[in-house]
Motif scaffolding. Structure first.
Motif, PDB file in Angstrom:
ATOM      1  N   SER A   1       0.835  -1.214   0.000  1.00  0.00           N
ATOM      2  CA  SER A   1       0.000   0.000   0.000  1.00  0.00           C
ATOM      3  C   SER A   1       0.861   1.252   0.000  1.00  0.00           C
TER       4      SER A   1
ATOM      5  N   SER B   1       0.767   4.151  -2.889  1.00  0.00           N
ATOM      6  CA  SER B   1       0.508   5.563  -2.573  1.00  0.00           C
ATOM      7  C   SER B   1       1.558   6.492  -3.153  1.00  0.00           C
TER       8      SER B   1
ATOM      9  N   LYS C   1       2.463   5.513   6.940  1.00  0.00           N
ATOM     10  CA  LYS C   1       1.873   4.174   6.887  1.00  0.00           C
ATOM     11  C   LYS C   1       2.136   3.361   8.149  1.00  0.00           C
TER      12      LYS C   1
END
Length: 613
Positions: free
Chosen positions: A501, A505, A558
């Motif tokens: 992820s 991003s 994150k």
């Protein structure tokens, strides 16, 4: 017409250096070489068609061998001393070998044996190589003169063995002057405008201009009229071009389409019209500055029309029109329906917004923007005025405090006596900064003061309960912030779990090059807040390390903590893969590339491996 009629191009071919037009730099050099007896053994005459290359070679041959002027240039080839060879039809090795044998024979009469090889660039490479030695060291009685329109096709070894002269295009005015002399000698009545039309169509070639004049005489007779000449040569008249631009100026699409139909009915070629239109627009652009009118190749009357029409369009408009018409020249060549493409070009020019209108619109927009700023400033000042007129609690409190300061307390005498005692016995310097709990200054009334019977006002200082609640709330928020600021425990598994992820991003947050490199990077080790990454090559390592600060900040979002990033290049494991079977390699490939794995799952792909390969 007499039986022995000769065309103007043959009749008026120069026989002396003085008669050659616009090539003085070559004529003077050759004449000086003859006077000083410094003639070279080989010359190369280069230049566009019809500017006098072959003529200059014949004049040189006539001069060095003292051939009489009465002998025409074409008759020179009949003598044994001047040999003209057309390289377009004699371009083989055998032809050059024959030439080498004949070179040895001395001239029958005269001093030199001159070989004029026209279109020499047509010789084959083998023929050029066969000529090299003879060209470099010919007999003393031989002069080679080469003529070509494409010198870049001649071998450099040939060019290095000759003296090269570059002929230039002949200007329109020089061609017009020459045509006037010819017309007078032939008894032809022709106006200056018609001569300019012929000279422009000749495109710098005097030979072509003489041929066009011969054609015009054949069509119009001895009295050449401008309109008849345009029909004879199928040339677009300047009036048609001005008429075309008038339709563009007036945004008259109907008149413009009708004009195109008339041009095609009269047999004009679309491509030639676009070429003439491009030159017309260029002349209008030049005419914007009257000092540059010498760049316009036209008669004085036409130049005057260009000056008058120069103010119709701005320079920006003309530049955009030139771009549109230039593009149309290429599109018409490839179009299946050239007429429609031509009409589209006209409509583009007609519907194109003019710069003056655009500038006026921009000015209006800027004025509206300026007025909007002024209006916003007025509204802001008005809103500030309303705010100042509205009751402000703090302002009321200050006013009330000020009023209390101005009003003396009821026991004014006691207050004055206390002030006198304070002035007589000032407190120590260390305690002066701390307010006295027993004293009640006029600007800070307390609950015990006589003027405040019901306690502190609602807009004044908070009560002790409110103060305690506020301090408790602030302490709680501080503890929460401190808990948040404590670094959370981050493991390699946490990083790997969030890695995909995180990389996704980055697509919209970093440049594409870094994003592509990060797709090939994987975390392998975490030690003391230092994250070790493995990449494929040194370029990826350099890219990641140059931007590791920025990448670490985005990773912190994150995983909730900042990690130092360090890269190492992935060690090659060809040896391990070489020991794998083809099926194991295919499985490894699926693990590396999710897209291949998806294709295998969707379509049931299997490895087809041939042991013989």
């Amino acid at each position: 017409m007499p039986e022995n009629y000769r065309t103007l191009t043959r009749t008026y071919r120069p026989r002396t250096f003085d008669e050659i037009v616009s090539q003085d730099h070559v004529s003077e050099t050759l004449q000086n070489a003859i006077k000083q007896e410094r003639l070279a053994h080989a010359y190369m005459f280069c230049g566009p068609r019809g500017v006098g290359k072959t003529t200059m070679a014949r004049v040189l041959a006539r001069r060095v061998n003292s051939i009489e002027k009465e002998v025409s240039g074409e008759s020179l080839n009949q003598t044994l001393n001047v040999i003209e060879i057309d390289a377009a039809s004699n371009n083989g090795v055998d032809d050059i070998r024959d030439l080498r044998e004949r070179v040895r024979i001395p001239p029958q009469n005269g001093r030199y044996k001159i070989y004029i090889i026209d279109e020499v660039h047509m010789l084959s490479k083998a023929a050029f190589n066969a000529l090299l030695k003879t060209l470099e060291e010919p007999p003393d009685h031989v002069i080679f003169i080469f003529a070509t329109t494409e010198p870049h096709k001649v071998l450099p070894t040939i060019l290095s063995r000759v003296q090269r002269f570059d002929f230039k295009r002949i200007s329109v005015d020089e061609i017009v002057a020459r045509l006037q002399d010819v017309a007078e000698n032939e008894g032809i009545n022709v106006d200056n405008e018609s001569l300019h039309v012929i000279a422009k169509k000749a495109d710098g070639a005097l030979r072509d201009a003489l041929g066009l004049l011969d054609q015009a005489i054949a069509f119009c007779g001895t009295d050449i009229q401008h309109e008849e000449l345009l029909r004879a040569l199928n040339v677009v008249s300047t009036d048609r071009l001005f008429q075309f631009m008038e339709a563009v100026e007036n945004h008259d699409s109907t008149g413009g389409l009708q004009l195109i139909d008339e041009l095609l009915q009269e047999g004009y070629d679309i491509q030639e019209f676009l070429v003439e239109l491009t030159e017309h627009l260029r002349n209008l652009y030049v005419a914007q500055n009257s000092e540059n009118m010498h760049l316009v190749e036209a008669s004085e009357n036409v130049k005057k029309r260009y000056r008058e029409a120069a103010d119709i369009f701005t320079e920006d408009d003309l530049m955009r029109m030139l771009h549109i018409v230039s593009e149309a020249q290429f599109k018409v060549k490839e179009a299946h329906q050239p007429k429609i493409q031509f009409e589209i070009t006209l409509l583009k020019l007609i519907h194109m917004e003019r710069s003056r209108k655009l500038n006026a619109l921009i000015g209006e927009l800027q004025q509206l923007k300026k007025n909007g700023r002024i209006q916003r400033a007025v509204d802001k000042s008005a809103s500030n005025g309303k705010k100042s007129a509205s009751p402000d609690p703090s302002f009321s409190k200050k006013k009330e405090t000020k009023t209390k300061e101005e009003k003396p307390p009821k026991n004014s005498k006691k207050a004055e006596s206390r002030e006198e005692k304070k002035s007589e016995n000032p407190p120590p310097a260390e305690k002066s900064e701390v307010p006295d709990s027993n004293s009640s200054p006029a600007d800070q009334p307390t609950d015990d003061s006589p003027g405040n019977i019901f306690g502190s006002p609602s807009l004044g200082n908070p009560s002790p309960a409110e103060t305690m609640a506020a301090s408790t709330k602030q302490k709680k928020e501080t503890e929460e912030k401190s808990n948040d600021s404590k670094p959370q425990k981050i493991t390699l598994d946490t990083v790997k779990e969030k890695w995909d992820s995180y990389v996704t991003s980055l697509k919209k947050q970093v440049p594409e090059m870094i994003y592509f490199q990060m797709q090939r990077v994987e975390p392998v080790k975490l030690n003391n807040r230092e994250l070790l990454l493995r990449c494929n090559d040194h370029f990826a390592k350099k890219m990641v390390e140059e931007h590791r600060r920025e990448l670490a900040k985005k990773l912190k979002v994150k995983i909730g903590g900042f990690l130092q990033m360090k890269c190492k290049v992935k060690e090659k494991d060809e040896d391990n893969e070489s020991s794998m079977s083809p099926y194991e390699r295919f499985k490894k490939l699926q693990e590396r590339d999710p897209k291949i794995k998806t294709l295998v799952e969707l379509f049931g792909a299997e490895l087809d491996y041939n042991l013989n390969q």
